[in-house]
Write an enzyme that holds these catalytic residues in place. Sequence first.
Site, PDB file in Angstrom:
ATOM      1  N   GLY A  43       0.769  -1.239   0.000  1.00 45.56           N
ATOM      2  CA  GLY A  43       0.000   0.000   0.000  1.00 45.56           C
ATOM      3  C   GLY A  43       0.799   1.286   0.000  1.00 45.56           C
ATOM      4  CD  GLU A  99       1.731   0.849   7.144  1.00 46.54           C
ATOM      5  OE1 GLU A  99       1.386   0.937   5.957  1.00 46.54           O
ATOM      6  OE2 GLU A  99       1.450  -0.130   7.847  1.00 46.54           O
ATOM      7  CG  ASP A 100      -1.211   2.097   2.969  1.00 44.62           C
ATOM      8  OD1 ASP A 100      -0.827   1.643   4.069  1.00 44.62           O
ATOM      9  OD2 ASP A 100      -1.888   1.424   2.177  1.00 44.62           O
ATOM     10  CG  ASP A 103      -7.920   0.450   9.967  1.00 43.06           C
ATOM     11  OD1 ASP A 103      -8.673   0.820  10.862  1.00 43.06           O
ATOM     12  OD2 ASP A 103      -8.342  -0.085   8.930  1.00 43.06           O
ATOM     13  CE  LYS A 131     -10.642   3.985   7.678  1.00 45.18           C
ATOM     14  NZ  LYS A 131     -11.196   2.744   7.094  1.00 45.18           N
ATOM     15  CG  PHE A 152     -14.253   0.095   2.455  1.00 47.30           C
ATOM     16  CD1 PHE A 152     -13.036   0.105   1.778  1.00 47.30           C
ATOM     17  CD2 PHE A 152     -14.775  -1.135   2.819  1.00 47.30           C
ATOM     18  CE1 PHE A 152     -12.367  -1.046   1.462  1.00 47.30           C
ATOM     19  CE2 PHE A 152     -14.123  -2.316   2.510  1.00 47.30           C
ATOM     20  CZ  PHE A 152     -12.919  -2.275   1.829  1.00 47.30           C
ATOM     21  CG  ASP A 159      -5.959  -3.734  -1.253  1.00 49.74           C
ATOM     22  OD1 ASP A 159      -5.572  -3.265  -0.172  1.00 49.74           O
ATOM     23  OD2 ASP A 159      -6.262  -4.937  -1.391  1.00 49.74           O
ATOM     24  NE  ARG A 165      -2.523  -3.320  -3.725  1.00 56.14           N
ATOM     25  CZ  ARG A 165      -2.559  -3.494  -2.396  1.00 56.14           C
ATOM     26  NH1 ARG A 165      -2.404  -2.470  -1.598  1.00 56.14           N
ATOM     27  NH2 ARG A 165      -2.716  -4.699  -1.888  1.00 56.14           N
TER      28      ARG A 165
HETATM   29  C1  PRP Z   1      -2.834  -2.302   5.366  1.00 59.83           C
HETATM   30  C2  PRP Z   1      -2.082  -0.990   5.444  1.00 59.83           C
HETATM   31  C3  PRP Z   1      -1.380  -1.066   6.753  1.00 59.83           C
HETATM   32  C4  PRP Z   1      -2.326  -1.884   7.602  1.00 59.83           C
HETATM   33  C5  PRP Z   1      -3.068  -0.984   8.526  1.00 59.83           C
HETATM   34  O1  PRP Z   1      -2.001  -3.281   4.868  1.00 59.83           O
HETATM   35  O2  PRP Z   1      -1.174  -0.860   4.370  1.00 59.83           O
HETATM   36  O3  PRP Z   1      -0.137  -1.722   6.661  1.00 59.83           O
HETATM   37  O4  PRP Z   1      -3.215  -2.557   6.717  1.00 59.83           O
HETATM   38  O5  PRP Z   1      -4.005  -1.701   9.277  1.00 59.83           O
HETATM   39  P1  PRP Z   1      -3.910  -1.903  10.840  1.00 59.83           P
HETATM   40  O6  PRP Z   1      -3.508  -0.596  11.466  1.00 59.83           O
HETATM   41  O7  PRP Z   1      -5.313  -2.315  11.201  1.00 59.83           O
HETATM   42  O8  PRP Z   1      -2.922  -3.002  11.130  1.00 59.83           O
HETATM   43  P2  PRP Z   1      -2.473  -4.666   4.239  1.00 59.83           P
HETATM   44  O9  PRP Z   1      -2.148  -5.759   5.219  1.00 59.83           O
HETATM   45  O10 PRP Z   1      -3.885  -4.560   3.771  1.00 59.83           O
HETATM   46  O11 PRP Z   1      -1.464  -4.852   3.041  1.00 59.83           O
HETATM   47  P3  PRP Z   1      -1.276  -4.014   1.682  1.00 59.83           P
HETATM   48  O12 PRP Z   1      -0.482  -2.769   2.047  1.00 59.83           O
HETATM   49  O13 PRP Z   1      -0.509  -4.933   0.790  1.00 59.83           O
HETATM   50  O14 PRP Z   1      -2.651  -3.658   1.150  1.00 59.83           O
END
Ligand code: PRP
Length: 181
Positions: A43, A99-100, A103, A131, A152, A159, A165
């Site tokens: 991400g 990080e993107d 959450d 978030k 969302f 994604d 993405r």
């Molecule tokens: C997403 C995002 C963060 C994480 C945040 O990654 O890039 O790394 O979730 O969520 P959290 O704070 O609840 O842990 P994902 O595992 O979806 O992988 P991706 O970047 O390949 O989409």
Amino acid sequence: MHKDIAKILISEEEIAKRSKELGEQISKDYADKAPVFVALLKGSIPFIAELIKYCTIDDMEIDFMAVSSYEGGVESNHNVKIIKDLDRDIFGADVLVVEDIVDTGLTLKKVLKLMHDKGAKSVKVVSLLNKKERREIDIEADYVGFEIPNEFVVGFGLDYQERYRQLPYVGILKNEVYSKE
Ligand code: PRP
């Protein structure tokens, strides 16, 4: 705008402007250091690409890591699996995790522990999005691009089932796209 997007939350221009501000701030803070930017796949790819355009640190490097989380592990510290490890040794390095989105905060907590276990001298975090409403553990990024509501969101690296993405903005996904499953 993509047909599956209900609303653009953060435009391409706003992302560029905020990335410039963050890049300039980070450049000041790391001016006399040799940081390693660690982007978490997948991400954070568009964000690190945008951010480093505005970083003026001579001795900076970038590296990439992919992790996946297991749910229900016995010990929370041990339930992260490294899918792709860093290419370089970060022992003694000043690490900036890119990080993107933060959450629940679970990924970040695990990644920070990994970085410390690898012997990083310092570890900070820059996240494009925060978030906060969804947070499960008390953890914050040091640099945040935008606070966002509990919607969302996809685009600019984020994604839904590996799609969207490539969108150049962050948008709210139409409810009917993910509720028809
Ligand atoms: C997403 C995002 C963060 C994480 C945040 O990654 O890039 O790394 O979730 O969520 P959290 O704070 O609840 O842990 P994902 O595992 O979806 O992988 P991706 O970047 O390949 O989409």
